[in-house]
Design an enzyme around this catalytic site. Structure first.
Site, PDB file in Angstrom:
ATOM      1  N   THR A  68       2.531  -7.117  -3.113  1.00 19.24           N
ATOM      2  CA  THR A  68       2.524  -6.590  -4.556  1.00 19.24           C
ATOM      3  C   THR A  68       3.326  -5.243  -4.142  1.00 19.24           C
ATOM      4  O   THR A  68       3.538  -4.568  -5.515  1.00 19.24           O
ATOM      5  CB  THR A  68       0.886  -5.897  -5.023  1.00 19.24           C
TER       6      THR A  68
ATOM      7  N   ASP B 100      -5.524  -3.093   4.622  1.00 19.86           N
ATOM      8  CA  ASP B 100      -4.665  -2.596   3.313  1.00 19.86           C
ATOM      9  C   ASP B 100      -4.557  -3.690   2.275  1.00 19.86           C
ATOM     10  O   ASP B 100      -4.261  -4.964   3.184  1.00 19.86           O
ATOM     11  CB  ASP B 100      -3.638  -1.705   3.797  1.00 19.86           C
ATOM     12  N   LEU B 101      -4.253  -3.657   1.352  1.00 13.54           N
ATOM     13  CA  LEU B 101      -3.992  -4.722   0.535  1.00 13.54           C
ATOM     14  C   LEU B 101      -2.556  -4.990   0.152  1.00 13.54           C
ATOM     15  O   LEU B 101      -1.948  -5.731   0.538  1.00 13.54           O
ATOM     16  CB  LEU B 101      -4.704  -4.702  -0.828  1.00 13.54           C
ATOM     17  N   ASP B 102      -2.027  -4.029  -0.637  1.00 17.55           N
ATOM     18  CA  ASP B 102      -0.331  -4.050  -1.048  1.00 17.55           C
ATOM     19  C   ASP B 102       0.343  -3.906   0.358  1.00 17.55           C
ATOM     20  O   ASP B 102       0.452  -2.962   1.111  1.00 17.55           O
ATOM     21  CB  ASP B 102      -0.192  -2.824  -1.877  1.00 17.55           C
TER      22      ASP B 102
ATOM     23  N   GLU C   7      -2.004  -1.826   8.416  1.00 14.11           N
ATOM     24  CA  GLU C   7      -1.591  -1.116   7.312  1.00 14.11           C
ATOM     25  C   GLU C   7       0.098  -1.347   7.156  1.00 14.11           C
ATOM     26  O   GLU C   7       0.704  -1.217   8.101  1.00 14.11           O
ATOM     27  CB  GLU C   7      -1.750   0.250   7.692  1.00 14.11           C
ATOM     28  N   ASP C   8       0.542  -1.008   6.195  1.00  7.13           N
ATOM     29  CA  ASP C   8       2.076  -1.338   5.843  1.00  7.13           C
ATOM     30  C   ASP C   8       2.596   0.307   5.792  1.00  7.13           C
ATOM     31  O   ASP C   8       3.984   0.472   5.453  1.00  7.13           O
ATOM     32  CB  ASP C   8       2.568  -2.163   4.903  1.00  7.13           C
TER      33      ASP C   8
ATOM     34  N   ARG D 207      -1.722   6.250  -7.710  1.00  5.10           N
ATOM     35  CA  ARG D 207      -1.187   6.222  -8.645  1.00  5.10           C
ATOM     36  C   ARG D 207      -0.567   7.451  -9.458  1.00  5.10           C
ATOM     37  O   ARG D 207       0.517   8.074  -9.500  1.00  5.10           O
ATOM     38  CB  ARG D 207      -1.904   5.494  -9.462  1.00  5.10           C
TER      39      ARG D 207
ATOM     40  N   SER E  24      -8.146   0.008   0.353  1.00  2.00           N
ATOM     41  CA  SER E  24      -6.937  -0.003  -0.541  1.00  2.00           C
ATOM     42  C   SER E  24      -7.063   1.384  -1.527  1.00  2.00           C
ATOM     43  O   SER E  24      -8.073   1.584  -2.033  1.00  2.00           O
ATOM     44  CB  SER E  24      -6.636  -1.270  -1.254  1.00  2.00           C
ATOM     45  N   ALA E  25      -5.887   1.902  -1.656  1.00  2.32           N
ATOM     46  CA  ALA E  25      -5.836   3.114  -2.827  1.00  2.32           C
ATOM     47  C   ALA E  25      -5.829   2.493  -4.009  1.00  2.32           C
ATOM     48  O   ALA E  25      -6.077   3.237  -5.043  1.00  2.32           O
ATOM     49  CB  ALA E  25      -4.697   3.832  -2.615  1.00  2.32           C
ATOM     50  N   SER E  26      -5.619   1.018  -4.317  1.00  6.13           N
ATOM     51  CA  SER E  26      -5.192   0.573  -5.555  1.00  6.13           C
ATOM     52  C   SER E  26      -6.660   0.463  -6.490  1.00  6.13           C
ATOM     53  O   SER E  26      -7.511  -0.188  -5.637  1.00  6.13           O
ATOM     54  CB  SER E  26      -4.686  -0.584  -5.649  1.00  6.13           C
TER      55      SER E  26
ATOM     56  N   LYS F 208       4.200   4.172  -0.509  1.00  2.00           N
ATOM     57  CA  LYS F 208       3.473   3.045  -0.249  1.00  2.00           C
ATOM     58  C   LYS F 208       2.116   3.914   0.106  1.00  2.00           C
ATOM     59  O   LYS F 208       2.057   4.818   0.724  1.00  2.00           O
ATOM     60  CB  LYS F 208       3.911   2.447   0.833  1.00  2.00           C
ATOM     61  N   GLY F 209       0.942   3.362  -0.236  1.00  5.51           N
ATOM     62  CA  GLY F 209      -0.495   3.747   0.186  1.00  5.51           C
ATOM     63  C   GLY F 209      -0.980   4.834  -0.562  1.00  5.51           C
ATOM     64  O   GLY F 209      -2.033   5.633  -0.358  1.00  5.51           O
TER      65      GLY F 209
ATOM     66  N   ASN G  66      -6.618  -1.351  -8.940  1.00  4.46           N
ATOM     67  CA  ASN G  66      -6.271  -2.736  -9.365  1.00  4.46           C
ATOM     68  C   ASN G  66      -6.667  -3.936  -8.241  1.00  4.46           C
ATOM     69  O   ASN G  66      -6.831  -4.984  -8.342  1.00  4.46           O
ATOM     70  CB  ASN G  66      -5.080  -3.212  -9.644  1.00  4.46           C
TER      71      ASN G  66
ATOM     72  N   LYS H 255      -5.550   7.978   0.930  1.00  7.53           N
ATOM     73  CA  LYS H 255      -4.688   8.117   2.244  1.00  7.53           C
ATOM     74  C   LYS H 255      -3.482   9.318   1.918  1.00  7.53           C
ATOM     75  O   LYS H 255      -3.056   9.289   1.067  1.00  7.53           O
ATOM     76  CB  LYS H 255      -4.041   6.709   2.437  1.00  7.53           C
TER      77      LYS H 255
HETATM   78  C1  G6P Z   1      -1.468   1.115  -2.968  1.00  7.98           C
HETATM   79  C2  G6P Z   1      -0.036   0.850  -3.045  1.00  7.98           C
HETATM   80  C3  G6P Z   1       0.632   2.184  -3.663  1.00  7.98           C
HETATM   81  C4  G6P Z   1      -0.120   2.332  -4.971  1.00  7.98           C
HETATM   82  C5  G6P Z   1      -1.609   2.578  -4.909  1.00  7.98           C
HETATM   83  C6  G6P Z   1      -2.638   2.728  -6.057  1.00  7.98           C
HETATM   84  O1  G6P Z   1      -1.922   1.970  -1.882  1.00  7.98           O
HETATM   85  O2  G6P Z   1       0.554   1.069  -1.834  1.00  7.98           O
HETATM   86  O3  G6P Z   1       1.932   1.982  -4.004  1.00  7.98           O
HETATM   87  O4  G6P Z   1       0.480   3.294  -5.717  1.00  7.98           O
HETATM   88  O5  G6P Z   1      -2.204   1.387  -4.187  1.00  7.98           O
HETATM   89  O6  G6P Z   1      -2.492   1.378  -6.895  1.00  7.98           O
HETATM   90  P1  G6P Z   1      -2.701   1.149  -8.333  1.00  7.98           P
HETATM   91  O7  G6P Z   1      -2.965  -0.261  -8.498  1.00  7.98           O
HETATM   92  O8  G6P Z   1      -4.266   1.974  -8.703  1.00  7.98           O
HETATM   93  O9  G6P Z   1      -1.979   1.729  -9.263  1.00  7.98           O
HETATM   94 MG    MG Z   2       0.121  -1.229   1.457  1.00  5.55          MG
END
Ligand code: G6P
Ligand code: MG
Length: 213
Positions: A19, A11-13, A171-172, A51, A116-118, A47-48, A120, A147
């Site tokens: 972050t 996982d990233l964040d 994973e956190d 958005r 990662s779910a992000s 977390k995880g 970004n 997730k």
């Molecule tokens: C990660 C973080 C979440 C965040 C998600 C989406 O999983 O743990 O807190 O909401 O990514 O990130 P984004 O950068 O796409 O808003």
């Molecule tokens: Mg995380």
């Protein structure tokens, strides 16, 4: 179950980079703008989580009902604030041991992936200068279900061409541990054991794996 780790998926964040604190600050600012508070304990639930889903949870906490247009506006505003933090980030914000551990896995022939779910994630890897440490990058743009659905990790395993039972996820977030287990992978929690009860094992950070060798 004893498994051979042929791929490690991160996982990233909160695992590679902190972050999580920027997500928290941006969500808190949004909550405050709408007249309610948002605590660090509330933030654990986000977390995880994607958005859009995070915003729904935030609205639940604030007992607010808004229309879809306002939701879009709120999510975009949060992301704008979040990106302000991200743009200022550099490699000093990589969490202790993360880059070293990824480097060691590479030299030992273990494949590495990001799950990662992000949306970004590629931007963040680029800012940190660590994109090349990953053989596959799967982010929130590549999968529909986030997730605790296993999709992001299964997609990473497929891109790495490693069977899920030979993958270990770091994973956190509780939702991420559940996703890893549903994918049939090993699940290492990174953080507080109290928040990661379902993990196969919990470490305080990737630096601990450098200490044990
Ligand atoms: C990660 C973080 C979440 C965040 C998600 C989406 O999983 O743990 O807190 O909401 O990514 O990130 P984004 O950068 O796409 O808003
Ligand atoms: Mg995380």
């Amino acid at each position: 179950m004893i498994r051979e780790m042929r791929a490690a998926i991160f996982d990233l964040d909160g695992v590679i980079v902190d972050t999580a604190k920027y997500h928290y600050l941006a969500w808190k600012r949004l909550a405050n703008e709408y007249g309610f508070d948002f605590t660090e304990a509330d933030n654990e639930r986000l977390k995880g989580v994607s958005r859009v889903r995070s915003l729904e949870i935030l609205l639940e906490i604030g007992r607010l009902r808004v229309d879809e247009i306002t939701k879009d506006k709120m999510a975009a505003q949060k992301n704008e604030w979040y990106l302000d933090y991200i743009q200022r980030m550099d490699s000093s914000e990589i969490l202790p041991g993360a880059a070293e551990y990824l480097g060691r896995l590479h030299s030992n022939g273990v494949r590495t992936g990001l799950g990662s779910a992000s949306k970004n994630a590629p931007l963040i890897l680029d800012r940190l200068g660590i994109s090349s440490l990953f053989d596959a990058v799967v982010d929130g743009n590549k999968v529909q279900r986030t997730k605790p659905a296993p999709d992001v990790f299964l997609r990473a395993a497929a891109e790495l061409e490693i069977s899920p039972d030979c993958c270990v996820v770091f994973e956190d977030a509780e939702a991420g541990i559940q996703a890893a287990l549903r994918a049939g992978m090993g699940a290492v929690g990174v953080g507080e054991p109290a928040n990661l009860k379902e993990a196969d094992m919990v470490i305080g950070g990737l630096f601990q794996l450098m200490i044990v060798g």
